[in-house]
Design an enzyme around this catalytic site. Structure first.
Site, PDB file in Angstrom:
ATOM      1  N   CYS A  74      12.611  35.648  91.774  1.00  0.00           N
ATOM      2  CA  CYS A  74      11.460  35.051  91.110  1.00  0.00           C
ATOM      3  C   CYS A  74      10.879  34.028  92.072  1.00  0.00           C
ATOM      4  O   CYS A  74      11.604  33.128  92.523  1.00  0.00           O
ATOM      5  CB  CYS A  74      11.920  34.366  89.819  1.00  0.00           C
ATOM      6  SG  CYS A  74      10.622  33.436  88.988  1.00  0.00           S
ATOM      7  N   CYS A 184       4.756  37.302  93.330  1.00  0.00           N
ATOM      8  CA  CYS A 184       5.433  37.230  92.033  1.00  0.00           C
ATOM      9  C   CYS A 184       6.132  38.568  91.868  1.00  0.00           C
ATOM     10  O   CYS A 184       5.535  39.628  92.100  1.00  0.00           O
ATOM     11  CB  CYS A 184       4.427  37.023  90.909  1.00  0.00           C
ATOM     12  SG  CYS A 184       5.121  37.269  89.250  1.00  0.00           S
TER      13      CYS A 184
END
Ligand code: DGL
Length: 264
Positions: A74, A184
């Site tokens: 992440c 992302c």
């Protein structure tokens, strides 16, 4: 620590599964323990304090489950900084690669687009690393806030997703970028749509593989790399497990994974 202990992989939701896919390809004998905090995703619109508190709960959970290495799959979590993430835990942390070396090999006009969460773009972490490698490179960040809820909601064929793709891709096309970093880990779920929208003149970079290679290097250096047998994979979500399984099927061979609901 021993080789049989799992590698922990965490994300706010299903995004990190795009990194787990690369990890499984590069490290087929390893056991993996995935944690997606789907009940509280997205993280990228939250404050640093809130994200830090959520991450502490996740890393405590990883400690209890005795991981030998943690991959923060992440970007939003990675840009908090590995020291903040690791806290006092016993395992090392590998964050998402920011793609700086990859970008340098690909770009011709040195104009780079970054698609990421508002939080990640706001920290300037990618820009900093890319410009350290080549100060002449320009980086244009776009916070793509609409993507994560649409991906977590399995709304791939929705008009809302089409509109969001066009909106964010157009913002970068205007800047005449020739390379786009998926900053992302959720965005590889919509990679095909992005490729279609940008066309062949733009190269899209997913730093998942570079991240998986960094994890491999860490295990080799610590003599904890598992090379024999076939690894197992457990995928845990804090939210709806059926929804998670459905989305995971887009990324992984789910037949060989065990799915569980957990609370933090
Ligand atoms: N997948 C995440 C990332 O790489 C975070 C998405 C979110 O929860 O906002 O940034």
């Amino acid at each position: 620590m021993d080789k049989k202990q799992p590698i922990g992989v965490l994300d706010s939701g299903v995004g990190g599964l795009t990194v787990l896919r690369s990890l499984q390809r590069i490290l087929p004998a390893e056991n993996f323990l995935y944690l997606g905090d789907t009940a509280r995703a997205p993280y990228g619109v939250r404050t640093r304090e809130t994200i830090t508190a959520f991450v502490a709960q996740m890393t405590d959970w990883m400690e209890k489950n005795r991981v030998k290495l943690l991959v923060t799959a992440c970007n939003t979590i990675t840009v908090l900084g590995t020291d903040v993430i690791r806290g006092s835990h016993s395992f090392p942390v590998i964050g998402m690669s920011k793609g700086a070396e990859l970008v340098g090999k690909v770009t011709k006009n040195k104009r780079i687009g970054l698609m990421a969460t508002d939080f990640t773009v706001g920290t300037g972490a990618h820009r900093k690393e890319i410009r350290e490698a080549d100060p002449e490179t320009e980086v244009f960040g776009v916070g793509c806030t609409k993507f994560v809820p649409l991906i977590e909601g399995n709304r791939f064929d929705s008009p809302e997703l089409k509109e969001a793709i066009a909106e964010y891709a157009d913002a970068l096309k205007e800047k005449e970028v020739d390379t786009v970093i998926l900053g992302c880990t959720h965005y590889p779920f919509v990679r095909e749509y992005l490729e279609e929208s940008f066309g062949p003149g733009v190269t899209i970079i997913d730093p998942a593989e570079a991240t998986a290679l960094a994890a491999k290097k860490n295990l080799e250096e610590r003599n904890l790399l598992r090379t024999e047998g076939r690894g197992q994979c457990t995928v845990c979500f804090t939210g709806d497990v059926e929804q998670g399984r459905l989305l995971a099927a887009r990324m992984l061979d789910t037949g060989s994974c065990r799915f569980e609901k957990v609370s933090l």
